[in-house]
Design a protein around this motif. Structure first.
Motif, short mmCIF file in Angstrom:
data_model
loop_
_atom_site.label_atom_id
_atom_site.label_comp_id
_atom_site.label_asym_id
_atom_site.label_seq_id
_atom_site.Cartn_x
_atom_site.Cartn_y
_atom_site.Cartn_z
N GLN A 44 -11.24 50.87 20.85
CA GLN A 44 -12.14 52.01 20.62
C GLN A 44 -13.35 51.56 19.80
OE1 GLN A 44 -10.79 55.33 18.19
NE2 GLN A 44 -12.03 56.73 19.42
N GLU A 58 -11.95 48.73 17.58
CA GLU A 58 -10.63 48.77 16.95
C GLU A 58 -9.55 48.61 18.03
OE1 GLU A 58 -9.57 52.31 14.76
OE2 GLU A 58 -7.62 51.49 14.19
N ALA A 61 -2.57 49.70 19.83
CA ALA A 61 -1.44 49.26 20.66
C ALA A 61 -0.99 50.37 21.62
CB ALA A 61 -0.28 48.85 19.76
N ARG A 62 -0.61 49.96 22.81
CA ARG A 62 -0.02 50.88 23.79
C ARG A 62 1.28 50.26 24.30
NH1 ARG A 62 -2.79 53.68 21.53
NH2 ARG A 62 -4.56 54.94 22.21
N PRO A 73 1.92 54.96 19.68
CA PRO A 73 2.07 54.12 18.49
C PRO A 73 2.43 54.93 17.24
CG PRO A 73 -0.24 54.21 19.17
CD PRO A 73 0.57 54.86 20.26
N ASN A 113 -5.29 46.64 13.22
CA ASN A 113 -4.39 47.32 12.28
C ASN A 113 -3.22 46.45 11.86
OD1 ASN A 113 -5.35 50.30 12.24
ND2 ASN A 113 -5.32 49.77 14.42
N SER A 115 0.40 46.44 9.43
CA SER A 115 1.37 47.22 8.67
C SER A 115 1.60 46.55 7.32
CB SER A 115 2.71 47.27 9.41
OG SER A 115 2.60 48.02 10.58
N ASP A 175 -7.57 51.91 5.61
CA ASP A 175 -7.49 52.91 6.69
C ASP A 175 -6.95 54.23 6.15
OD1 ASP A 175 -7.61 53.92 9.24
OD2 ASP A 175 -6.01 52.66 10.06
N ASP A 176 -7.24 55.31 6.87
CA ASP A 176 -6.72 56.65 6.53
C ASP A 176 -7.03 57.02 5.08
OD1 ASP A 176 -5.72 56.45 9.06
OD2 ASP A 176 -3.63 56.23 8.48
N ARG A 199 -9.41 61.13 9.59
CA ARG A 199 -9.81 62.16 10.53
C ARG A 199 -9.62 63.58 9.99
NH1 ARG A 199 -6.83 64.28 14.82
NH2 ARG A 199 -5.11 62.81 14.59
N GLY A 233 -12.55 60.04 13.91
CA GLY A 233 -12.21 61.34 14.50
C GLY A 233 -13.40 62.25 14.72
N GLU A 235 -15.69 64.24 16.81
CA GLU A 235 -15.51 64.75 18.18
C GLU A 235 -16.68 65.57 18.68
OE1 GLU A 235 -11.76 66.79 18.52
OE2 GLU A 235 -10.59 65.01 17.98
N GLY A 253 -14.90 57.97 17.20
CA GLY A 253 -14.31 59.22 17.67
C GLY A 253 -14.65 59.49 19.12
N TYR A 254 -13.99 60.51 19.66
CA TYR A 254 -14.14 60.83 21.07
C TYR A 254 -15.57 61.18 21.44
CZ TYR A 254 -9.01 61.03 21.00
OH TYR A 254 -7.68 60.74 20.86
#
Ligand code: C2E
Ligand code: CA
Ligand code: CA
Ligand code: CA
Length: 275
Positions: A44, A58, A61-62, A73, A113, A115, A175-176, A199, A233, A235, A253-254
């Protein structure tokens, strides 16, 4: 009456039991998974809205499991973390993301990303460092995203691990940001280069006038700490305008673009530039 009872049993099955069964199924499928075949990455764009260009992509994972189908994810990463399986997955994904990055224009970065478990183990940290050192790309093009909740568990160790990664020349993004409760008290103690504003702040712009002030204060904080700041995020065009007025420059974001497969990365960038 029997059928009715059976129906009632399903209705009243405690929610946590359903969650536990799903968790167990995901864990079992993860243990058996062929990491290279079942997992892929989508990308993205992160857009520099001042220069109207994609600064980085970014990696997200899928997973398509042969038994469970597509799993988000948001579901499998926490399970992989608790089961001690995330490190193997991260190494497999990072290897592939770095190979993709080699094919992108020099001004385009990769955001990846991690962990908390990925950097908690010295062996795994060394393995990830090895992948980055031998990737054949300028390390400044690599941004490693870590979440604040993960780092909070042991701040001293997290700091050491992040310093080791920064020694490679990569950038670190928190992040976040804003979803943990003690962000402000420790952010200056960590060797981070950027923050990603969660977001939920953008979502709250929609129905809450005061939240624009909150976003503005976070952006000001980032500026005072000399950190780059990405808002995720985004939009709608209205959110974009509000955030620009506040002084946000990098956005994701979208509105710009959702995640796309690796082979579409250049055209996704072109699509962003048209907006
Ligand atoms: P994240 O790192 O905060 O990633 C952003 C998530 O928001 C992604 O969901 C993305 O597809 C989604 N998103 C992007 N733009 C918008 C938007 O405008 N609106 C909305 N509603 N959503 C948007 P995704 O791909 O499902 O990933 C969920 C989470 O799973 C990620 O959140 C991240 O924490 C984790 N994750 C994904 N891939 C990896 C990975 O390779 N490694 C690790 N450790 N975690 C990962
Ligand atoms: Ca992220
Ligand atoms: Ca995020
Ligand atoms: Ca998130």
């Amino acid at each position: 009456a029997k059928a009715h009872r059976r129906g009632a049993t399903v209705c009243f099955a405690p929610e946590h039991e359903v969650r536990q069964r799903r968790h167990a199924a995901v864990e079992q499928a993860l243990r058996r998974a062929d990491l290279e075949a079942e997992f892929t990455l989508v990308y993205q764009p992160i857009v520099d809205t001042a220069e109207n260009r994609v600064e980085a992509y970014e990696a997200l994972a899928r997973w398509t499991s042969p038994t469970l189908g597509a799993v988000s994810p948001a579901d499998f990463i926490p399970v992989a973390e608790r089961a001690g399986l995330v490190q193997d997955l991260t190494r497999s994904l990072l290897r592939r993301a770095l190979a993709d990055l080699r094919g992108w224009p020099a001004g385009t970065g990769l955001s990846f990303n991690l962990s908390a478990q990925d950097i908690a183990s010295p062996e795994n940290l060394a393995a990830l460092s090895g992948l980055i050192r031998t990737a054949g790309v300028a390390p400044e093009r690599i941004i490693l995203e870590v979440t604040e909740t993960g780092l909070m568990r042991d701040l001293g160790d997290a700091r050491e691990a992040l310093l080791a990664l920064k020694d490679l020349g990569v950038q670190i993004a928190l992040d976040d940001f804003g979803t943990g409760y003690s962000s402000l008290s420790y952010i200056h103690r960590l060797p981070i280069d950027r923050i990603k504003i969660d977001r939920s702040f953008v979502t709250s712009l929609r129905d809450d006038a005061t939240s624009a002030d909150i976003v503005r204060s976070v952006v000001d904080l980032a500026r005072n700490l000399r950190l780059r700041c990405v808002v995720e995020g985004v939009e709608t065009a209205e959110e974009f305008r509000t955030l620009r007025a506040i002084g946000c420059r990098s956005m994701q974001g979208y509105l710009f673009h959702g995640p796309v497969p690796a082979r579409l990365v250049p055209s996704a960038g072109e699509a962003v530039l048209r907006t």
